[in-house]
Scaffold this motif. Structure first.
Motif, PDB file in Angstrom:
ATOM      1  N   LEU A  14       0.871  -1.097   0.058  1.00  0.00           N
ATOM      2  CA  LEU A  14       0.221   0.127   0.014  1.00  0.00           C
ATOM      3  C   LEU A  14       0.824   1.148   0.141  1.00  0.00           C
ATOM      4  O   LEU A  14       0.506   2.190  -0.516  1.00  0.00           O
ATOM      5  N   LEU A  15       2.047   1.229   0.574  1.00  0.00           N
ATOM      6  CA  LEU A  15       2.911   2.246   0.851  1.00  0.00           C
ATOM      7  C   LEU A  15       3.511   2.666  -0.709  1.00  0.00           C
ATOM      8  O   LEU A  15       3.561   3.859  -1.184  1.00  0.00           O
ATOM      9  N   CYS A  16       3.832   1.488  -1.380  1.00  0.00           N
ATOM     10  CA  CYS A  16       4.354   1.780  -2.776  1.00  0.00           C
ATOM     11  C   CYS A  16       3.014   2.461  -3.650  1.00  0.00           C
ATOM     12  O   CYS A  16       3.511   3.324  -4.550  1.00  0.00           O
ATOM     13  N   ALA A  17       2.071   1.962  -3.442  1.00  0.00           N
ATOM     14  CA  ALA A  17       0.911   2.609  -4.190  1.00  0.00           C
ATOM     15  C   ALA A  17       0.579   4.181  -4.034  1.00  0.00           C
ATOM     16  O   ALA A  17       0.258   4.772  -4.847  1.00  0.00           O
ATOM     17  N   VAL A  18       0.704   4.345  -2.733  1.00  0.00           N
ATOM     18  CA  VAL A  18       0.510   5.791  -2.346  1.00  0.00           C
ATOM     19  C   VAL A  18       1.864   6.618  -2.823  1.00  0.00           C
ATOM     20  O   VAL A  18       1.764   7.747  -3.300  1.00  0.00           O
ATOM     21  N   LEU A  19       2.894   6.327  -2.670  1.00  0.00           N
ATOM     22  CA  LEU A  19       4.228   6.878  -2.981  1.00  0.00           C
ATOM     23  C   LEU A  19       4.092   7.149  -4.720  1.00  0.00           C
ATOM     24  O   LEU A  19       4.505   7.997  -5.335  1.00  0.00           O
ATOM     25  N   LEU A  32       1.696   9.780  -5.511  1.00  0.00           N
ATOM     26  CA  LEU A  32       2.042  11.198  -5.098  1.00  0.00           C
ATOM     27  C   LEU A  32       3.276  11.666  -5.839  1.00  0.00           C
ATOM     28  O   LEU A  32       3.327  12.776  -6.343  1.00  0.00           O
ATOM     29  N   PHE A  33       4.290  10.774  -5.879  1.00  0.00           N
ATOM     30  CA  PHE A  33       5.563  10.860  -6.694  1.00  0.00           C
ATOM     31  C   PHE A  33       5.946   9.797  -7.771  1.00  0.00           C
ATOM     32  O   PHE A  33       6.649   9.050  -7.442  1.00  0.00           O
ATOM     33  N   PRO A  34       5.216   9.802  -8.795  1.00  0.00           N
ATOM     34  CA  PRO A  34       5.519   8.725  -9.873  1.00  0.00           C
ATOM     35  C   PRO A  34       7.036   8.437 -10.235  1.00  0.00           C
ATOM     36  O   PRO A  34       7.471   7.538  -9.807  1.00  0.00           O
ATOM     37  N   PRO A  35       7.756   9.331 -10.912  1.00  0.00           N
ATOM     38  CA  PRO A  35       8.852   8.985 -11.351  1.00  0.00           C
ATOM     39  C   PRO A  35       9.867   8.339 -10.095  1.00  0.00           C
ATOM     40  O   PRO A  35      10.782   7.631 -10.438  1.00  0.00           O
ATOM     41  N   SER A  65       9.383   7.560  -6.863  1.00  0.00           N
ATOM     42  CA  SER A  65       9.005   6.410  -6.329  1.00  0.00           C
ATOM     43  C   SER A  65       9.124   4.915  -7.195  1.00  0.00           C
ATOM     44  O   SER A  65       9.547   3.934  -6.712  1.00  0.00           O
ATOM     45  N   GLN A  66       8.780   5.240  -8.316  1.00  0.00           N
ATOM     46  CA  GLN A  66       8.878   4.119  -9.399  1.00  0.00           C
ATOM     47  C   GLN A  66      10.243   3.784  -9.646  1.00  0.00           C
ATOM     48  O   GLN A  66      10.973   2.524  -9.659  1.00  0.00           O
ATOM     49  N   LEU A  67      11.397   4.508  -9.437  1.00  0.00           N
ATOM     50  CA  LEU A  67      12.612   4.241  -9.628  1.00  0.00           C
ATOM     51  C   LEU A  67      13.275   3.914  -8.460  1.00  0.00           C
ATOM     52  O   LEU A  67      13.910   2.571  -8.640  1.00  0.00           O
ATOM     53  N   VAL A  68      12.925   4.177  -7.134  1.00  0.00           N
ATOM     54  CA  VAL A  68      13.222   3.509  -6.202  1.00  0.00           C
ATOM     55  C   VAL A  68      12.694   2.122  -5.987  1.00  0.00           C
ATOM     56  O   VAL A  68      13.522   1.057  -5.716  1.00  0.00           O
ATOM     57  N   TYR A  69      11.701   1.759  -6.239  1.00  0.00           N
ATOM     58  CA  TYR A  69      10.941   0.454  -6.154  1.00  0.00           C
ATOM     59  C   TYR A  69      11.396  -0.306  -7.364  1.00  0.00           C
ATOM     60  O   TYR A  69      11.346  -1.520  -7.320  1.00  0.00           O
ATOM     61  N   SER A  70      11.562   0.136  -8.503  1.00  0.00           N
ATOM     62  CA  SER A  70      12.226  -0.667  -9.710  1.00  0.00           C
ATOM     63  C   SER A  70      13.422  -1.215  -9.449  1.00  0.00           C
ATOM     64  O   SER A  70      13.641  -2.272  -9.932  1.00  0.00           O
ATOM     65  N   ILE A  71      14.232  -0.820  -8.478  1.00  0.00           N
ATOM     66  CA  ILE A  71      15.580  -1.394  -8.260  1.00  0.00           C
ATOM     67  C   ILE A  71      15.386  -2.692  -7.541  1.00  0.00           C
ATOM     68  O   ILE A  71      16.001  -3.736  -7.926  1.00  0.00           O
ATOM     69  N   TYR A  72      14.323  -2.771  -6.507  1.00  0.00           N
ATOM     70  CA  TYR A  72      14.105  -4.187  -6.015  1.00  0.00           C
ATOM     71  C   TYR A  72      13.136  -5.086  -6.416  1.00  0.00           C
ATOM     72  O   TYR A  72      13.058  -6.129  -6.367  1.00  0.00           O
ATOM     73  N   GLU A  73      12.040  -4.306  -7.213  1.00  0.00           N
ATOM     74  CA  GLU A  73      10.771  -4.932  -7.477  1.00  0.00           C
ATOM     75  C   GLU A  73      10.669  -4.889  -9.265  1.00  0.00           C
ATOM     76  O   GLU A  73      10.563  -3.977  -9.734  1.00  0.00           O
ATOM     77  N   GLU A  74      10.856  -6.208  -9.745  1.00  0.00           N
ATOM     78  CA  GLU A  74      10.784  -6.306 -11.116  1.00  0.00           C
ATOM     79  C   GLU A  74       9.438  -6.165 -11.781  1.00  0.00           C
ATOM     80  O   GLU A  74       9.402  -5.366 -12.858  1.00  0.00           O
ATOM     81  N   LYS A  75       8.406  -5.966 -10.824  1.00  0.00           N
ATOM     82  CA  LYS A  75       7.139  -5.513 -11.549  1.00  0.00           C
ATOM     83  C   LYS A  75       7.061  -4.184 -11.624  1.00  0.00           C
ATOM     84  O   LYS A  75       6.152  -3.885 -12.554  1.00  0.00           O
ATOM     85  N   MET A  76       7.837  -3.398 -11.016  1.00  0.00           N
ATOM     86  CA  MET A  76       7.524  -1.754 -11.291  1.00  0.00           C
ATOM     87  C   MET A  76       8.571  -1.361 -12.429  1.00  0.00           C
ATOM     88  O   MET A  76       8.465  -0.205 -12.737  1.00  0.00           O
TER      89      MET A  76
END
Length: 73
Positions: free
Chosen positions: A25-30, A33-36, A38-49
């Protein structure tokens, strides 16, 4: 042209929020609010992003190259 690219960016943003719900849920909220960033941060660890991130960057880059939406007639 710009309208199509803007709609593509919007679709990539919605896609990132939907994929964020699958991660947390934190990933969805971020992503909402902050698409590029938060996506960059989460894409490092999560291949889905990675897909939504690349789509948003591609549409954003093309939108920037096209000159964006101007107010000139």
């Amino acid at each position: 042209m710009e309208v199509i690219l803007f709609l593509g960016m919007t679709a990539a943003w919605v896609w990132s929020v939907a994929k964020g719900v699958q991660i947390s849920l934190l990933c969805a909220v971020l992503n909402f609010l902050f698409p590029p960033i938060s996506q960059l941060v989460y894409s490092i660890y999560e291949e889905k992003m990675r897909g939504p991130l690349f789509a948003l960057l591609a549409f954003g880059g093309l939108f920037w190259l096209a000159g964006g939406i101007s107010s000139a007639p």
